[in-house]
Scaffold this motif. Structure first.
Motif, PDB file in Angstrom:
ATOM      1  N   PRO A  26     -17.095  14.852  -2.177  1.00  0.00           N
ATOM      2  CA  PRO A  26     -17.228  16.507  -2.045  1.00  0.00           C
ATOM      3  C   PRO A  26     -18.225  17.369  -1.843  1.00  0.00           C
ATOM      4  N   GLN A  27     -18.900  16.565  -1.620  1.00  0.00           N
ATOM      5  CA  GLN A  27     -20.274  16.818  -1.197  1.00  0.00           C
ATOM      6  C   GLN A  27     -21.338  15.444  -0.066  1.00  0.00           C
ATOM      7  N   PHE A  28     -21.483  16.179   1.395  1.00  0.00           N
ATOM      8  CA  PHE A  28     -21.903  15.739   2.538  1.00  0.00           C
ATOM      9  C   PHE A  28     -22.994  16.880   3.123  1.00  0.00           C
ATOM     10  N   ASP A  29     -23.733  16.159   3.844  1.00  0.00           N
ATOM     11  CA  ASP A  29     -24.467  17.523   4.929  1.00  0.00           C
ATOM     12  C   ASP A  29     -23.391  16.815   5.992  1.00  0.00           C
ATOM     13  N   LEU A  30     -23.308  18.254   6.416  1.00  0.00           N
ATOM     14  CA  LEU A  30     -21.971  18.759   7.957  1.00  0.00           C
ATOM     15  C   LEU A  30     -22.147  18.004   9.677  1.00  0.00           C
ATOM     16  N   ARG A  31     -23.091  17.824   9.282  1.00  0.00           N
ATOM     17  CA  ARG A  31     -23.235  16.740  10.349  1.00  0.00           C
ATOM     18  C   ARG A  31     -23.441  15.989  10.257  1.00  0.00           C
ATOM     19  N   VAL A  36     -20.237  10.617  11.133  1.00  0.00           N
ATOM     20  CA  VAL A  36     -19.360   9.562  11.180  1.00  0.00           C
ATOM     21  C   VAL A  36     -17.727  10.026  11.423  1.00  0.00           C
ATOM     22  N   GLN A  37     -17.425  10.435  10.972  1.00  0.00           N
ATOM     23  CA  GLN A  37     -15.645  11.323  11.407  1.00  0.00           C
ATOM     24  C   GLN A  37     -15.685  11.359  13.328  1.00  0.00           C
ATOM     25  N   PHE A  38     -16.524  11.290  13.930  1.00  0.00           N
ATOM     26  CA  PHE A  38     -16.248  11.117  15.340  1.00  0.00           C
ATOM     27  C   PHE A  38     -17.260   9.302  15.827  1.00  0.00           C
ATOM     28  N   ALA A  39     -17.468   8.700  15.076  1.00  0.00           N
ATOM     29  CA  ALA A  39     -17.717   7.156  15.251  1.00  0.00           C
ATOM     30  C   ALA A  39     -16.584   6.542  15.023  1.00  0.00           C
ATOM     31  N   ALA A  40     -15.445   7.016  13.819  1.00  0.00           N
ATOM     32  CA  ALA A  40     -14.749   6.045  14.163  1.00  0.00           C
ATOM     33  C   ALA A  40     -13.254   6.337  14.484  1.00  0.00           C
ATOM     34  N   TYR A  84     -15.977  23.502   5.790  1.00  0.00           N
ATOM     35  CA  TYR A  84     -16.825  24.223   4.958  1.00  0.00           C
ATOM     36  C   TYR A  84     -15.506  24.374   3.843  1.00  0.00           C
ATOM     37  N   MET A  85     -14.638  24.212   4.474  1.00  0.00           N
ATOM     38  CA  MET A  85     -13.206  24.800   3.703  1.00  0.00           C
ATOM     39  C   MET A  85     -13.043  23.742   2.497  1.00  0.00           C
ATOM     40  N   LEU A  86     -13.083  22.486   3.268  1.00  0.00           N
ATOM     41  CA  LEU A  86     -13.034  21.189   1.591  1.00  0.00           C
ATOM     42  C   LEU A  86     -13.861  21.737   0.892  1.00  0.00           C
ATOM     43  N   ARG A  87     -14.958  21.598   1.309  1.00  0.00           N
ATOM     44  CA  ARG A  87     -16.513  22.137   0.082  1.00  0.00           C
ATOM     45  C   ARG A  87     -15.705  22.662  -1.238  1.00  0.00           C
ATOM     46  N   HIS A  88     -15.838  24.535  -0.373  1.00  0.00           N
ATOM     47  CA  HIS A  88     -15.084  25.149  -1.352  1.00  0.00           C
ATOM     48  C   HIS A  88     -13.873  25.399  -1.531  1.00  0.00           C
ATOM     49  N   GLY A  89     -13.460  24.167  -1.851  1.00  0.00           N
ATOM     50  CA  GLY A  89     -12.167  23.974  -2.423  1.00  0.00           C
ATOM     51  C   GLY A  89     -10.507  24.998  -2.018  1.00  0.00           C
ATOM     52  N   ARG A  90     -10.749  24.347  -0.762  1.00  0.00           N
ATOM     53  CA  ARG A  90      -9.535  25.336  -0.200  1.00  0.00           C
ATOM     54  C   ARG A  90      -8.968  24.332   0.837  1.00  0.00           C
ATOM     55  N   VAL A  91      -8.467  23.324  -0.620  1.00  0.00           N
ATOM     56  CA  VAL A  91      -7.323  22.154   0.981  1.00  0.00           C
ATOM     57  C   VAL A  91      -6.382  22.589   1.813  1.00  0.00           C
ATOM     58  N   THR A  92      -5.805  23.704   0.652  1.00  0.00           N
ATOM     59  CA  THR A  92      -3.772  23.951   1.507  1.00  0.00           C
ATOM     60  C   THR A  92      -4.627  24.764   2.895  1.00  0.00           C
ATOM     61  N   ALA A  93      -5.497  25.391   2.198  1.00  0.00           N
ATOM     62  CA  ALA A  93      -6.306  26.127   2.938  1.00  0.00           C
ATOM     63  C   ALA A  93      -6.539  25.456   4.707  1.00  0.00           C
TER      64      ALA A  93
END
Length: 105
Positions: A26-31, A36-40, A84-93
């Motif tokens: 739930p908490q990580f540096d956005l950059r 990590v996501q782009f490398a994968a 940002y939306m995941l961090r602030h609890g907006r999974v459905t959004a």
């Protein structure tokens, strides 16, 4: 056929990844998260691209504009917004915004 199977696999993968990230990271540096996501994504797609594409680009203004839009707005902006939306609890959004991509790009 194969295209539909690949689209369904992609949908399942992004849904599963979003739920996993929301629950376990739930908490990580956005950059750092983007790197990590782009490398994968690169590790998963580069071998297929090298096997099936000529790996040549004809540089011109249209290519540069399209690449800038894709990298800066769709990729960096879109992934930052998703994190940002995941961090602030907006999974459905987050899942709802996935349907906007074809209509606004």
């Amino acid at each position: 056929g194969p295209p539909l199977a690949m689209a369904l696999a992609a949908l399942l993968a992004i849904t599963g990844g979003t739920l996993y990230q929301k629950r376990f990271v739930p908490q990580f540096d956005l950059r750092t998260g983007q790197v990590v996501q782009f490398a994968a994504a690169l590790a998963a797609t580069a071998p297929l691209a090298w096997a099936t594409e000529p790996m040549r680009i004809v540089w011109n203004t249209d290519v540069l504009i399209a690449m800038a839009w894709s990298v800066l707005v769709l990729t960096a902006g879109g992934i930052s917004l998703m994190f940002y939306m995941l961090r602030h609890g907006r999974v459905t959004a987050v899942s709802s915004t996935m349907y906007l991509v074809p209509s606004v790009t």
